[in-house]
Design an enzyme around this catalytic site. Structure first.
Site, mmCIF file in Angstrom:
data_model
loop_
_atom_site.group_PDB
_atom_site.id
_atom_site.type_symbol
_atom_site.label_atom_id
_atom_site.label_comp_id
_atom_site.label_asym_id
_atom_site.label_seq_id
_atom_site.Cartn_x
_atom_site.Cartn_y
_atom_site.Cartn_z
ATOM 1 N N GLU A 176 3.841 4.019 -47.323
ATOM 2 C CA GLU A 176 3.148 3.679 -48.029
ATOM 3 C C GLU A 176 2.367 3.943 -49.713
ATOM 4 O O GLU A 176 2.420 3.881 -50.794
ATOM 5 C CB GLU A 176 2.669 2.065 -47.789
ATOM 6 C CG GLU A 176 4.220 1.562 -47.561
ATOM 7 C CD GLU A 176 4.283 0.081 -47.261
ATOM 8 O OE1 GLU A 176 4.325 -1.069 -47.249
ATOM 9 O OE2 GLU A 176 3.111 -0.185 -45.936
ATOM 10 N N TYR A 222 -5.697 -14.406 -71.750
ATOM 11 C CA TYR A 222 -4.615 -14.070 -70.694
ATOM 12 C C TYR A 222 -4.550 -12.318 -70.625
ATOM 13 O O TYR A 222 -3.841 -11.806 -69.592
ATOM 14 C CB TYR A 222 -3.134 -14.696 -70.754
ATOM 15 C CG TYR A 222 -2.377 -14.406 -72.268
ATOM 16 C CD1 TYR A 222 -2.042 -13.634 -72.807
ATOM 17 C CD2 TYR A 222 -2.463 -16.327 -73.339
ATOM 18 C CE1 TYR A 222 -1.805 -13.571 -74.703
ATOM 19 C CE2 TYR A 222 -1.869 -15.936 -74.547
ATOM 20 C CZ TYR A 222 -1.655 -14.658 -75.227
ATOM 21 O OH TYR A 222 -1.139 -14.879 -76.305
ATOM 22 N N LEU A 254 -2.114 -6.893 -49.030
ATOM 23 C CA LEU A 254 -1.184 -7.991 -50.008
ATOM 24 C C LEU A 254 -2.778 -8.559 -50.483
ATOM 25 O O LEU A 254 -3.426 -9.278 -51.031
ATOM 26 C CB LEU A 254 -0.412 -8.569 -50.127
ATOM 27 C CG LEU A 254 0.512 -7.587 -50.449
ATOM 28 C CD1 LEU A 254 2.680 -7.909 -50.405
ATOM 29 C CD2 LEU A 254 0.628 -6.173 -51.471
ATOM 30 N N GLU A 255 -3.358 -9.476 -49.329
ATOM 31 C CA GLU A 255 -4.355 -10.127 -49.355
ATOM 32 C C GLU A 255 -5.787 -10.154 -49.518
ATOM 33 O O GLU A 255 -6.320 -10.510 -50.057
ATOM 34 C CB GLU A 255 -4.459 -11.250 -47.500
ATOM 35 C CG GLU A 255 -2.926 -11.878 -47.512
ATOM 36 C CD GLU A 255 -2.038 -10.958 -46.266
ATOM 37 O OE1 GLU A 255 -2.283 -10.089 -46.594
ATOM 38 O OE2 GLU A 255 -1.473 -12.167 -45.510
ATOM 39 N N LYS A 296 5.631 -7.555 -53.381
ATOM 40 C CA LYS A 296 5.891 -6.381 -52.872
ATOM 41 C C LYS A 296 7.268 -6.347 -52.958
ATOM 42 O O LYS A 296 8.319 -7.359 -52.100
ATOM 43 C CB LYS A 296 5.389 -5.212 -51.760
ATOM 44 C CG LYS A 296 6.221 -4.205 -51.607
ATOM 45 C CD LYS A 296 5.815 -4.060 -50.077
ATOM 46 C CE LYS A 296 4.239 -3.666 -49.522
ATOM 47 N NZ LYS A 296 3.658 -2.556 -48.016
#
Length: 118
Positions: free
Chosen positions: A21, A53, A71-72, A98
């Site tokens: 990855e 934004y 990802l956390e 993901k």
């Protein structure tokens, strides 16, 4: 109170626990919702009094460019920057997905969602 949403921010990044990855990367989707008092900007029509934004999108892209195993960890960094840089933010939710994760099955995406309050 109101909510500014930035939905389906597409990013290519290199997060994950597997060595592969970090080399080949993957597609990600990030969704952000920021709760804030939008009444002042609704009256003034002044960008300085709202959740910009464009700024939220920049935070997401910059933090997604920093590799993490989880990802956390990425979501927490995004939340921390939102609260540091957007002073009117009272609550924010970040979803990091993901796309086509390498988990040995036919899975469209995996998503983590985190919410933080000031």
């Amino acid at each position: 109170m109101g909510i500014i949403r930035v939905t389906n921010i597409n990013v290519y990044a290199y997060h994950g626990c597997l060595v592969e990855e970090s080399k080949i990367g993957s597609e990600y989707r990030v969704d952000v919702a920021v709760k804030a008092d939008l009444q002042p900007s609704a009256v003034s029509d002044n960008l300085q009094e709202t959740v910009d934004y464009v700024h939220v999108n920049r935070i997401v892209k910059e933090e997604m460019a920093i590799r993490s195993a989880l990802l956390e960890h990425v979501a927490k960094r995004i939340l921390d920057r939102i609260f540091k840089e957007i002073v009117i933010a009272e609550e924010a939710t970040v979803e990091v997905s993901k796309i086509n994760p390498p988990i040995g099955g036919n899975v469209e995406m995996v998503t983590i969602e985190m919410t933080q309050k000031r």
